[in-house]
Design an enzyme around this catalytic site. Structure first.
Site, mmCIF file in Angstrom:
data_model
loop_
_atom_site.group_PDB
_atom_site.id
_atom_site.type_symbol
_atom_site.label_atom_id
_atom_site.label_comp_id
_atom_site.label_asym_id
_atom_site.label_seq_id
_atom_site.Cartn_x
_atom_site.Cartn_y
_atom_site.Cartn_z
ATOM 1 N N HIS A 60 0.837 -1.202 0.000
ATOM 2 C CA HIS A 60 0.000 0.000 0.000
ATOM 3 C C HIS A 60 0.879 1.262 0.000
ATOM 4 O O HIS A 60 0.719 2.142 -0.855
ATOM 5 C CB HIS A 60 -0.924 -0.030 1.228
ATOM 6 C CG HIS A 60 -1.802 1.164 1.382
ATOM 7 N ND1 HIS A 60 -3.149 1.147 1.069
ATOM 8 C CD2 HIS A 60 -1.535 2.429 1.801
ATOM 9 C CE1 HIS A 60 -3.669 2.345 1.295
ATOM 10 N NE2 HIS A 60 -2.707 3.149 1.746
ATOM 11 N N GLU A 61 1.825 1.320 0.912
ATOM 12 C CA GLU A 61 2.696 2.508 0.984
ATOM 13 C C GLU A 61 3.597 2.601 -0.248
ATOM 14 O O GLU A 61 3.839 3.697 -0.762
ATOM 15 C CB GLU A 61 3.537 2.500 2.263
ATOM 16 C CG GLU A 61 2.741 2.461 3.581
ATOM 17 C CD GLU A 61 1.619 3.488 3.670
ATOM 18 O OE1 GLU A 61 1.757 4.577 3.080
ATOM 19 O OE2 GLU A 61 0.594 3.193 4.312
ATOM 20 N N HIS A 64 1.658 4.327 -3.030
ATOM 21 C CA HIS A 64 1.659 5.795 -2.940
ATOM 22 C C HIS A 64 3.003 6.358 -3.411
ATOM 23 O O HIS A 64 3.070 7.309 -4.186
ATOM 24 C CB HIS A 64 1.491 6.250 -1.483
ATOM 25 C CG HIS A 64 0.124 6.042 -0.894
ATOM 26 N ND1 HIS A 64 -1.025 6.503 -1.479
ATOM 27 C CD2 HIS A 64 -0.262 5.466 0.280
ATOM 28 C CE1 HIS A 64 -2.072 6.198 -0.703
ATOM 29 N NE2 HIS A 64 -1.632 5.564 0.366
ATOM 30 N N ASP A 136 -7.473 7.713 2.715
ATOM 31 C CA ASP A 136 -7.051 8.077 1.355
ATOM 32 C C ASP A 136 -8.273 8.381 0.492
ATOM 33 O O ASP A 136 -8.291 9.356 -0.260
ATOM 34 C CB ASP A 136 -6.296 6.912 0.688
ATOM 35 C CG ASP A 136 -4.982 6.598 1.386
ATOM 36 O OD1 ASP A 136 -4.437 7.500 2.047
ATOM 37 O OD2 ASP A 136 -4.518 5.450 1.252
HETATM 38 C C1 NHX Z 1 -7.873 0.163 11.757
HETATM 39 N N1 NHX Z 1 -6.080 1.433 10.840
HETATM 40 O O1 NHX Z 1 -8.491 1.178 11.969
HETATM 41 C C2 NHX Z 1 -6.422 0.212 11.487
HETATM 42 C C3 NHX Z 1 -5.642 0.140 12.763
HETATM 43 C C4 NHX Z 1 -4.038 0.801 4.484
HETATM 44 C C5 NHX Z 1 -1.825 0.119 5.273
HETATM 45 N N2 NHX Z 1 -8.451 -1.025 11.782
HETATM 46 O O2 NHX Z 1 -3.526 5.239 3.936
HETATM 47 O O3 NHX Z 1 -3.374 2.950 8.495
HETATM 48 O O4 NHX Z 1 -6.810 0.837 8.820
HETATM 49 O O5 NHX Z 1 -0.990 5.395 3.323
HETATM 50 C C6 NHX Z 1 -5.528 9.995 9.508
HETATM 51 C C7 NHX Z 1 -4.432 9.257 9.114
HETATM 52 C C8 NHX Z 1 -8.209 6.004 9.570
HETATM 53 C C9 NHX Z 1 -6.762 9.384 9.710
HETATM 54 C C10 NHX Z 1 -4.564 7.880 8.957
HETATM 55 C C11 NHX Z 1 -8.107 7.363 9.741
HETATM 56 C C12 NHX Z 1 -5.900 5.885 9.020
HETATM 57 C C13 NHX Z 1 -3.120 4.723 6.194
HETATM 58 C C14 NHX Z 1 -7.337 3.800 9.090
HETATM 59 C C15 NHX Z 1 -2.589 2.361 5.807
HETATM 60 N N3 NHX Z 1 -1.432 5.180 4.551
HETATM 61 N N4 NHX Z 1 -5.465 3.081 7.782
HETATM 62 C C16 NHX Z 1 -2.726 5.075 4.816
HETATM 63 C C17 NHX Z 1 -4.163 3.068 7.588
HETATM 64 C C18 NHX Z 1 -6.348 1.654 9.557
HETATM 65 C C19 NHX Z 1 -7.132 5.264 9.217
HETATM 66 C C20 NHX Z 1 -6.879 8.009 9.543
HETATM 67 C C21 NHX Z 1 -5.784 7.256 9.175
HETATM 68 C C22 NHX Z 1 -3.038 0.948 5.595
HETATM 69 C C23 NHX Z 1 -3.670 3.325 6.194
HETATM 70 C C24 NHX Z 1 -6.057 3.038 9.095
HETATM 71 ZN ZN ZN Z 2 -2.748 5.105 2.069
#
Ligand code: NHX
Ligand code: ZN
Length: 270
Positions: A60-61, A64, A136
């Site tokens: 995923h990262e 991006h 995203d």
């Molecule tokens: C969850 N977190 O909630 C887990 C712990 C797709 C690899 N079950 O897009 O971490 O799924 O590029 C601000 C910033 C929600 C607000 C980040 C609200 C992340 C972040 C959900 C990476 N990186 N998603 C990303 C991620 C998640 C989330 C946010 C936020 C993943 C993704 C969080």
């Molecule tokens: Zn992302």
């Protein structure tokens, strides 16, 4: 670039704490870098993640990062990490070369493509989507909607279109408060969808055309967890990354002091 005065104050404060924790008499550039990462990306969070999920996060990262590298109009990745920070399981962080006050259409489309690049990589590699991309998707949709409704960047032209979203607080009066017809609402949705669709296609195409680098970057992320600009440059030149330099050995005295300081600092956050 892009930081407010308050952000800067936070960074310098945090750097001072880091410096004090390590008994430095001065704040070093390294302290400032670590402080900036913490303010910009959130504090590192130590959680245990299965190898399977780590792989998804890495792709995923990497998705991006690849898009940010491949689209000239947008900022390159400054740092990418699969170490959990703040609410995120992984972060791709880009840095504008300078402060900007105008947002060009090309750049906007590039940014949306970059935001969709994470999930696009998941889809290409695993043929599966995860819920992680919610933030995203929200940001990409928001940008697309603003292009259409606020910035006159779609076929609908330079007409200011009040959208429901901005007036949620009006509750039931949402419909009356809209400054356009139902027909226009439909057109807005179609334009937004069109922008998202074409950006998603672009992201998938770019990643598919560069799938070898995508794999290499994901592997590098799994090995190193965090890649900085230097390492990314080397990766894109097709070079192999050297194994991480070993940290300098510390005396047991020193080790205990650091462990103490760390456990103290953790208490502040938990
Ligand atoms: C969850 N977190 O909630 C887990 C712990 C797709 C690899 N079950 O897009 O971490 O799924 O590029 C601000 C910033 C929600 C607000 C980040 C609200 C992340 C972040 C959900 C990476 N990186 N998603 C990303 C991620 C998640 C989330 C946010 C936020 C993943 C993704 C969080
Ligand atoms: Zn992302």
């Amino acid at each position: 670039p892009g930081m407010s005065g308050a952000d800067l104050e936070n960074v310098v404060n945090e750097a001072a704490l880091l410096a004090a924790r390590e008994d430095h008499s001065m704040i070093t550039m390294e302290d400032l870098e670590r402080a900036k990462d913490k303010i910009v990306m959130g504090a590192e969070r130590k959680i245990i993640i299965s190898d399977e999920e780590k792989k998804i996060i890495a792709y995923h990262e990497a998705g991006h990062t690849m898009i940010q590298e491949l689209i000239p109009e947008i900022d390159n990745t400054h740092m990418v990490t699969i170490v959990s920070r703040g609410r995120a399981l992984g972060v791709t962080y880009s840095l504008p070369a300078e402060d900007m006050y105008l947002y060009a259409r090309k750049r906007c489309l590039g940014d949306i493509t970059g935001l969709l690049g994470g999930q696009a990589a998941e889809k290409i590699v695993f043929d599966e989507l995860t819920s992680g991309a919610s933030n995203d998707i929200e940001r990409a949709t928001d940008l697309a909607r603003r292009m259409v409704c606020d910035w006159g960047m779609s076929e609908l032209g330079p007409i200011s279109l009040g959208s429901k979203d901005e007036e949620v607080f009006l509750g039931r009066e949402i419909v009356q408060s809209r400054n356009h017809s139902d027909q226009t609402a439909l057109k807005i949705d179609q334009e937004v969808r069109g922008i998202i669709d074409s950006c998603r296609n672009r992201a998938e195409t770019l990643l598919q055309q560069n799938i070898d680098i995508l794999h290499a970057m994901s592997n590098a992320l799994l090995e190193f967890e965090t890649l900085d600009r230097d390492q990314l440059d080397r990766l894109f030149r097709g070079e192999k990354l050297e194994p991480e330099e070993m940290p300098e050995p510390v005396s047991s005295d020193e080790e205990q002091r650091i462990a103490r300081a760390d456990s103290l600092s953790m208490k502040g956050f938990l």
